[in-house]
Design an enzyme around this catalytic site. Structure first.
Site, PDB file in Angstrom:
ATOM      1  N   GLU A 174       0.843  -1.219   0.000  1.00  0.00           N
ATOM      2  CA  GLU A 174       0.000   0.000   0.000  1.00  0.00           C
ATOM      3  C   GLU A 174       0.869   1.256   0.000  1.00  0.00           C
ATOM      4  O   GLU A 174       0.696   2.152   0.836  1.00  0.00           O
ATOM      5  CB  GLU A 174      -0.998  -0.016   1.169  1.00  0.00           C
ATOM      6  CG  GLU A 174      -2.003  -1.138   1.053  1.00  0.00           C
ATOM      7  CD  GLU A 174      -3.260  -0.999   1.906  1.00  0.00           C
ATOM      8  OE1 GLU A 174      -3.331  -0.104   2.757  1.00  0.00           O
ATOM      9  OE2 GLU A 174      -4.182  -1.813   1.702  1.00  0.00           O
ATOM     10  N   GLU A 296      -5.018  -8.730  -0.242  1.00  0.00           N
ATOM     11  CA  GLU A 296      -5.855  -8.340   0.908  1.00  0.00           C
ATOM     12  C   GLU A 296      -7.284  -8.232   0.419  1.00  0.00           C
ATOM     13  O   GLU A 296      -7.587  -7.412  -0.458  1.00  0.00           O
ATOM     14  CB  GLU A 296      -5.391  -7.005   1.508  1.00  0.00           C
ATOM     15  CG  GLU A 296      -4.075  -7.124   2.243  1.00  0.00           C
ATOM     16  CD  GLU A 296      -3.695  -5.888   3.037  1.00  0.00           C
ATOM     17  OE1 GLU A 296      -4.605  -5.162   3.490  1.00  0.00           O
ATOM     18  OE2 GLU A 296      -2.484  -5.663   3.196  1.00  0.00           O
TER      19      GLU A 296
HETATM   20  O1  AHR Z   1      -5.476  -5.763   6.826  1.00  0.00           O
HETATM   21  C1  AHR Z   1      -5.462  -4.573   7.548  1.00  0.00           C
HETATM   22  C2  AHR Z   1      -4.784  -3.431   6.803  1.00  0.00           C
HETATM   23  O2  AHR Z   1      -5.537  -3.092   5.690  1.00  0.00           O
HETATM   24  C3  AHR Z   1      -3.425  -3.717   6.236  1.00  0.00           C
HETATM   25  O3  AHR Z   1      -2.411  -3.544   7.170  1.00  0.00           O
HETATM   26  C4  AHR Z   1      -3.299  -2.698   5.164  1.00  0.00           C
HETATM   27  O4  AHR Z   1      -2.436  -3.111   4.130  1.00  0.00           O
HETATM   28  C5  AHR Z   1      -4.729  -2.479   4.720  1.00  0.00           C
HETATM   29  O5  AHR Z   1      -5.050  -1.141   4.638  1.00  0.00           O
END
Ligand code: AHR
Length: 494
Positions: A174, A296
């Site tokens: 991210e 994710e």
């Molecule tokens: O999964 C929780 C968070 O969500 C992670 O650390 C991040 O990459 C995303 O914003």
């Protein structure tokens, strides 16, 4: 209304990479600490500090790959703080997640031990946001270099002579947000630079993973692919199902029909995201050499009342099971581009497959979906055309049924079907073509409940679990199914 479909068992559309069934575990809340790592002196049964119950449960669903150490934590993590004698390891503040002290007791050796116990592939996410090129390069050397070198000597000093085998390595997380708030042009240049020093040592071959976009940020995908596609093996995508908005996400349990519908609608957005990002990738990579890794995904609700807001602890209900089932169907159907996916997160965080409390452990409805769907791992995706009817509610419409089908190495066919409709069962009629002359033996299991928010608790750990499915009949080549409302069903044709 009956939903009609055709399964062409003699048309193979691709191979479903088992890594689509991957997981993600971050130093966040009680995922690593308590959920996985309890330490060697814990009264909780463990092997080298890692909980036996959690390892056994994850092995049962054949966890193929595990991403670590973050998440946002990855771009604050300095791997050298997590090696050597545990009592001497540096303590730090986990600023992203609850401001708690991170004692670094779970580091590289412990993670690699966890993957060895699970029999899964490690996916390590390196630090671009606050780490140096040298730090990333030395981590790869420490992990994978077999000869004589400063990092292999340090590894040996810490008790490990042999290098590990590591395939998946992420260059930042991210970086458009918590990983450095970068512009895509800037990240693309940094990616090209950092990945240069992510070396292949000996026989070890690294699969280099670039940080991709947040949800519908198509410009990020376009710029990073244009500038850096030739230096990467895969690029990531993050998308969470948040029913309402980030300030008021909604509760994990005790929700109503509208919350249910909106959650399904938001989860289905994954289809559009993958289709549109894939189309951009096709511009720069028409051969589809570069994989899309959704590392994710999952539901994100308000935290459970009374818990640390930075720990992202939420219950997991039948609604989560539907989100898992329909999302995994989307990944299966896009297996030409989607080569890995990692649900967030394995234990005690967001859409967890396992919850723990002290020595107690509970398997969530999402766990059961991963268990039911494991038959798709590495199987051939088959051509299934289903004209789904619509699920109409609150003045809006979405498809009622989500489905995918595959054939495993033993020739068994599995069809996974989700009925998203919270109120009505769904009739499905599938013409089975290309199966040969003898009628297949059919079995099935289904996950459903009378309650929208059915979930398992530490006191009632088996309130919701898959049950045998009998609501089918085979008439000639037509397979007729009656899917219960709000259900996930997997049928086997052997
Ligand atoms: O999964 C929780 C968070 O969500 C992670 O650390 C991040 O990459 C995303 O914003």
């Amino acid at each position: 209304m009956t939903q009609n479909g055709v399964l062409n068992a003699d048309i193979v559309k691709g191979q479903i990479n088992k890594n689509i069934y991957g997981h993600f575990s971050e130093h966040l809340g009680r995922c690593i600490y308590e959920g996985i790592w309890v330490g060697e002196d814990s009264p909780i049964a463990n092997t080298n500090g890692i909980r036996n119950d959690v390892v056994e449960a994850l092995k049962r669903i054949r966890i193929p790959v595990l991403r670590w150490p973050g998440g946002c934590f990855a771009d604050e993590y300095h791997w050298k703080d997590g090696i050597g004698k545990r009592e001497n390891r540096k303590r730090m503040i986990n600023t992203h997640w609850g401001g708690v002290v991170e004692n670094n007791h779970f580091g590289t050796h412990e993670f690699m031990e966890l993957c060895a116990q699970l029999g899964c592939e490690p996916y390590i996410n390196g630090n671009v946001g606050s780490g140096t090129v040298q730090e990333m390069s030395e981590w790869v050397e420490y992990l994978t270099f077999g000869g004589e070198s400063p990092m292999s000597a340090l590894r040996a000093e810490n008790g490990r002579n042999e290098p590990w085998s590591v395939t998946y390595f992420g260059v930042g997380n991210e970086n458009w947000g918590c990983g450095g708030n970068m512009r895509p042009e800037y990240y693309a240049d940094l990616y090209r630079r950092y990945q240069t020093y992510v070396r292949n040592y000996g026989d070890n071959r690294i699969h280099r993973i670039a940080c991709g976009p947040n949800a519908g940020d198509y410009n990020w995908m376009d710029v990073v692919m244009r500038q850096a596609a030739r230096y990467m093996d895969s690029i990531t995508l993050h998308y969470y199902t948040v029913p309402w908005d980030w300030a008021h996400k909604g509760s994990a349990t005790g929700f109503n029909e509208q919350d249910w519908f909106v959650t399904m609608e938001k989860a289905l957005r994954m289809e559009e995201l993958i289709a549109r990002h894939s189309a951009i990738m096709d511009k720069y990579d028409p051969e589809k050499r570069v994989g899309l890794i959704v590392d994710e995904w999952g539901t994100w609700f308000d935290v459970e009342p009374g818990t640390n807001p930075g720990f992202l602890y939420q219950q997991n209900s039948l609604r989560d099971a539907l989100v898992a089932g329909l999302t995994l169907n989307i990944f299966n159907l896009h297996c030409d581009r989607v080569r890995m996916a990692n649900i967030a997160q394995t234990v005690n965080v967001l859409q967890a497959v396992i919850l723990t409390e002290g020595e107690k452990m509970v398997l969530t409805p999402t766990y059961h979906v991963f268990d039911m769907y494991k038959v798709h791992q590495d199987a051939e995706l088959l051509d299934l055309n289903l004209s789904s009817g619509t699920y109409s509610a609150f003045g809006r419409e979405i498809p009622e049924v989500s489905a995918s089908a595959s054939r495993d190495a033993n020739g068994r066919i599995h069809i996974s079907l989700c009925n998203l409709n919270h109120a009505s069962s769904s009739s499905v009629s599938i013409d089975l073509r290309g199966l040969g002359t003898s009628a297949p033996a059919i079995t099935g299991s289904t996950l459903t409940s009378d309650n929208l928010d059915a979930h398992n608790t530490f006191d009632q750990p088996e309130r919701i679990a898959p049950q045998p499915f009998h609501a089918y009949k085979l008439e000639g080549s037509r397979l007729e199914l009656e899917l219960p409302s709000k259900s996930v069903t997997v049928i086997e044709l052997a």
